[in-house]
Design a protein around this motif. Structure first.
Motif, PDB file in Angstrom:
ATOM      1  N   ILE A 139      11.498  59.846  12.213  1.00 20.37           N
ATOM      2  CA  ILE A 139      12.088  60.145  13.521  1.00 20.37           C
ATOM      3  C   ILE A 139      11.414  59.303  14.599  1.00 20.37           C
ATOM      4  O   ILE A 139      12.081  58.727  15.468  1.00 20.37           O
ATOM      5  N   GLU A 140      10.091  59.210  14.564  1.00 18.89           N
ATOM      6  CA  GLU A 140       9.370  58.412  15.558  1.00 18.89           C
ATOM      7  C   GLU A 140       9.733  56.933  15.454  1.00 18.89           C
ATOM      8  O   GLU A 140       9.912  56.254  16.461  1.00 18.89           O
ATOM      9  N   PHE A 141       9.856  56.428  14.225  1.00 17.55           N
ATOM     10  CA  PHE A 141      10.237  55.027  14.037  1.00 17.55           C
ATOM     11  C   PHE A 141      11.648  54.785  14.566  1.00 17.55           C
ATOM     12  O   PHE A 141      11.903  53.781  15.241  1.00 17.55           O
ATOM     13  N   SER A 142      12.564  55.689  14.281  1.00 12.99           N
ATOM     14  CA  SER A 142      13.945  55.535  14.757  1.00 12.99           C
ATOM     15  C   SER A 142      14.003  55.529  16.280  1.00 12.99           C
ATOM     16  O   SER A 142      14.705  54.712  16.881  1.00 12.99           O
ATOM     17  N   LEU A 143      13.278  56.425  16.902  1.00 10.81           N
ATOM     18  CA  LEU A 143      13.243  56.485  18.358  1.00 10.81           C
ATOM     19  C   LEU A 143      12.644  55.210  18.947  1.00 10.81           C
ATOM     20  O   LEU A 143      13.179  54.641  19.902  1.00 10.81           O
ATOM     21  N   ALA A 144      11.539  54.745  18.375  1.00  7.90           N
ATOM     22  CA  ALA A 144      10.902  53.518  18.863  1.00  7.90           C
ATOM     23  C   ALA A 144      11.834  52.316  18.671  1.00  7.90           C
ATOM     24  O   ALA A 144      11.947  51.460  19.553  1.00  7.90           O
ATOM     25  N   PHE A 145      12.534  52.249  17.548  1.00 10.32           N
ATOM     26  CA  PHE A 145      13.454  51.152  17.278  1.00 10.32           C
ATOM     27  C   PHE A 145      14.611  51.152  18.285  1.00 10.32           C
ATOM     28  O   PHE A 145      14.982  50.106  18.819  1.00 10.32           O
ATOM     29  N   ILE A 146      15.156  52.311  18.571  1.00 10.59           N
ATOM     30  CA  ILE A 146      16.249  52.420  19.544  1.00 10.59           C
ATOM     31  C   ILE A 146      15.767  51.998  20.929  1.00 10.59           C
ATOM     32  O   ILE A 146      16.464  51.281  21.649  1.00 10.59           O
ATOM     33  N   LEU A 147      14.574  52.406  21.315  1.00 14.16           N
ATOM     34  CA  LEU A 147      14.038  52.033  22.629  1.00 14.16           C
ATOM     35  C   LEU A 147      13.779  50.533  22.732  1.00 14.16           C
ATOM     36  O   LEU A 147      14.030  49.929  23.776  1.00 14.16           O
ATOM     37  N   VAL A 148      13.301  49.925  21.658  1.00 10.95           N
ATOM     38  CA  VAL A 148      13.072  48.479  21.668  1.00 10.95           C
ATOM     39  C   VAL A 148      14.396  47.730  21.792  1.00 10.95           C
ATOM     40  O   VAL A 148      14.508  46.779  22.574  1.00 10.95           O
ATOM     41  N   ILE A 149      15.418  48.151  21.062  1.00  8.69           N
ATOM     42  CA  ILE A 149      16.725  47.510  21.150  1.00  8.69           C
ATOM     43  C   ILE A 149      17.303  47.675  22.553  1.00  8.69           C
ATOM     44  O   ILE A 149      17.834  46.722  23.137  1.00  8.69           O
ATOM     45  N   LEU A 150      17.181  48.863  23.130  1.00 10.07           N
ATOM     46  CA  LEU A 150      17.664  49.098  24.494  1.00 10.07           C
ATOM     47  C   LEU A 150      16.927  48.214  25.493  1.00 10.07           C
ATOM     48  O   LEU A 150      17.539  47.624  26.394  1.00 10.07           O
ATOM     49  N   PHE A 151      15.627  48.086  25.334  1.00 15.53           N
ATOM     50  CA  PHE A 151      14.832  47.226  26.210  1.00 15.53           C
ATOM     51  C   PHE A 151      15.281  45.769  26.102  1.00 15.53           C
ATOM     52  O   PHE A 151      15.397  45.070  27.112  1.00 15.53           O
ATOM     53  N   LEU A 152      15.548  45.302  24.882  1.00 14.72           N
ATOM     54  CA  LEU A 152      16.002  43.926  24.697  1.00 14.72           C
ATOM     55  C   LEU A 152      17.372  43.687  25.338  1.00 14.72           C
ATOM     56  O   LEU A 152      17.606  42.643  25.953  1.00 14.72           O
ATOM     57  N   ILE A 153      18.270  44.644  25.218  1.00 16.29           N
ATOM     58  CA  ILE A 153      19.593  44.511  25.833  1.00 16.29           C
ATOM     59  C   ILE A 153      19.472  44.473  27.359  1.00 16.29           C
ATOM     60  O   ILE A 153      20.080  43.620  28.015  1.00 16.29           O
ATOM     61  N   LEU A 154      18.687  45.375  27.921  1.00 16.16           N
ATOM     62  CA  LEU A 154      18.515  45.411  29.373  1.00 16.16           C
ATOM     63  C   LEU A 154      17.837  44.143  29.882  1.00 16.16           C
ATOM     64  O   LEU A 154      18.220  43.600  30.921  1.00 16.16           O
ATOM     65  N   THR A 155      16.853  43.641  29.153  1.00 19.74           N
ATOM     66  CA  THR A 155      16.176  42.415  29.543  1.00 19.74           C
ATOM     67  C   THR A 155      17.132  41.227  29.467  1.00 19.74           C
ATOM     68  O   THR A 155      17.125  40.355  30.337  1.00 19.74           O
ATOM     69  N   GLY A 156      17.964  41.197  28.440  1.00 23.32           N
ATOM     70  CA  GLY A 156      18.957  40.120  28.312  1.00 23.32           C
ATOM     71  C   GLY A 156      19.943  40.126  29.451  1.00 23.32           C
ATOM     72  O   GLY A 156      20.267  39.071  30.021  1.00 23.32           O
ATOM     73  N   ASN A 157      20.435  41.312  29.825  1.00 26.36           N
ATOM     74  CA  ASN A 157      21.376  41.398  30.948  1.00 26.36           C
ATOM     75  C   ASN A 157      20.711  41.015  32.266  1.00 26.36           C
ATOM     76  O   ASN A 157      21.340  40.398  33.123  1.00 26.36           O
ATOM     77  N   LEU A 158      19.455  41.372  32.434  1.00 25.19           N
ATOM     78  CA  LEU A 158      18.728  40.975  33.637  1.00 25.19           C
ATOM     79  C   LEU A 158      18.584  39.455  33.697  1.00 25.19           C
ATOM     80  O   LEU A 158      18.776  38.844  34.753  1.00 25.19           O
ATOM     81  N   PHE A 159      18.280  38.828  32.578  1.00 23.27           N
ATOM     82  CA  PHE A 159      18.157  37.373  32.530  1.00 23.27           C
ATOM     83  C   PHE A 159      19.486  36.704  32.865  1.00 23.27           C
ATOM     84  O   PHE A 159      19.535  35.745  33.630  1.00 23.27           O
ATOM     85  N   VAL A 160      20.587  37.204  32.314  1.00 27.64           N
ATOM     86  CA  VAL A 160      21.904  36.629  32.603  1.00 27.64           C
ATOM     87  C   VAL A 160      22.234  36.788  34.082  1.00 27.64           C
ATOM     88  O   VAL A 160      22.741  35.861  34.719  1.00 27.64           O
ATOM     89  N   TRP A 161      21.935  37.953  34.656  1.00 25.50           N
ATOM     90  CA  TRP A 161      22.196  38.181  36.076  1.00 25.50           C
ATOM     91  C   TRP A 161      21.380  37.227  36.937  1.00 25.50           C
ATOM     92  O   TRP A 161      21.899  36.633  37.885  1.00 25.50           O
ATOM     93  N   LEU A 162      20.099  37.068  36.625  1.00 22.73           N
ATOM     94  CA  LEU A 162      19.246  36.167  37.400  1.00 22.73           C
ATOM     95  C   LEU A 162      19.737  34.727  37.293  1.00 22.73           C
ATOM     96  O   LEU A 162      19.772  33.995  38.288  1.00 22.73           O
ATOM     97  N   ASN A 163      20.123  34.315  36.096  1.00 26.17           N
ATOM     98  CA  ASN A 163      20.608  32.956  35.892  1.00 26.17           C
ATOM     99  C   ASN A 163      21.906  32.730  36.666  1.00 26.17           C
ATOM    100  O   ASN A 163      22.076  31.715  37.335  1.00 26.17           O
ATOM    101  N   HIS A 164      22.827  33.675  36.587  1.00 26.00           N
ATOM    102  CA  HIS A 164      24.089  33.572  37.320  1.00 26.00           C
ATOM    103  C   HIS A 164      23.832  33.535  38.830  1.00 26.00           C
ATOM    104  O   HIS A 164      24.451  32.735  39.541  1.00 26.00           O
TER     105      HIS A 164
END
Length: 83
Positions: free
Chosen positions: A14-39
């Motif tokens: 359960i802890e691994f699943s939660l940590a994995f989901i949070l890491v994926i969410l962080f990567l998606i949010l960081t990617g969208n922030l990078f695209v917004w800054l670049n645009h």
């Protein structure tokens, strides 16, 4: 003894699943922030370059308000919110 061992494995899964989901969410949010800054940077630079001829003219009003920053929406594709 055996049930305690099974509970520990379940908790770690359960802890691994939660940590994995949070890491994926962080990567998606960081990617969208990078695209917004670049645009934002590209749009601002093109608007700035378009005002350089006007700013060099003798009848220039001084400081030009040439660009409005778009709204950041990390859940929209590309991170750019619609107004």
């Amino acid at each position: 003894m055996r049930s305690c061992l099974i509970n520990n494995h379940a908790q770690s899964a359960i802890e691994f699943s939660l940590a994995f989901i949070l890491v994926i969410l962080f990567l998606i949010l960081t990617g969208n922030l990078f695209v917004w800054l670049n645009h934002n940077l590209v749009q601002r630079q093109s608007k700035y370059e378009a005002t350089r001829v006007q700013a060099a003219s003798p009848s220039s009003p001084g400081k030009l308000d040439f660009y409005k920053t778009p709204e950041l929406n990390v859940f929209a594709p590309g991170g750019i919110g619609e107004k």
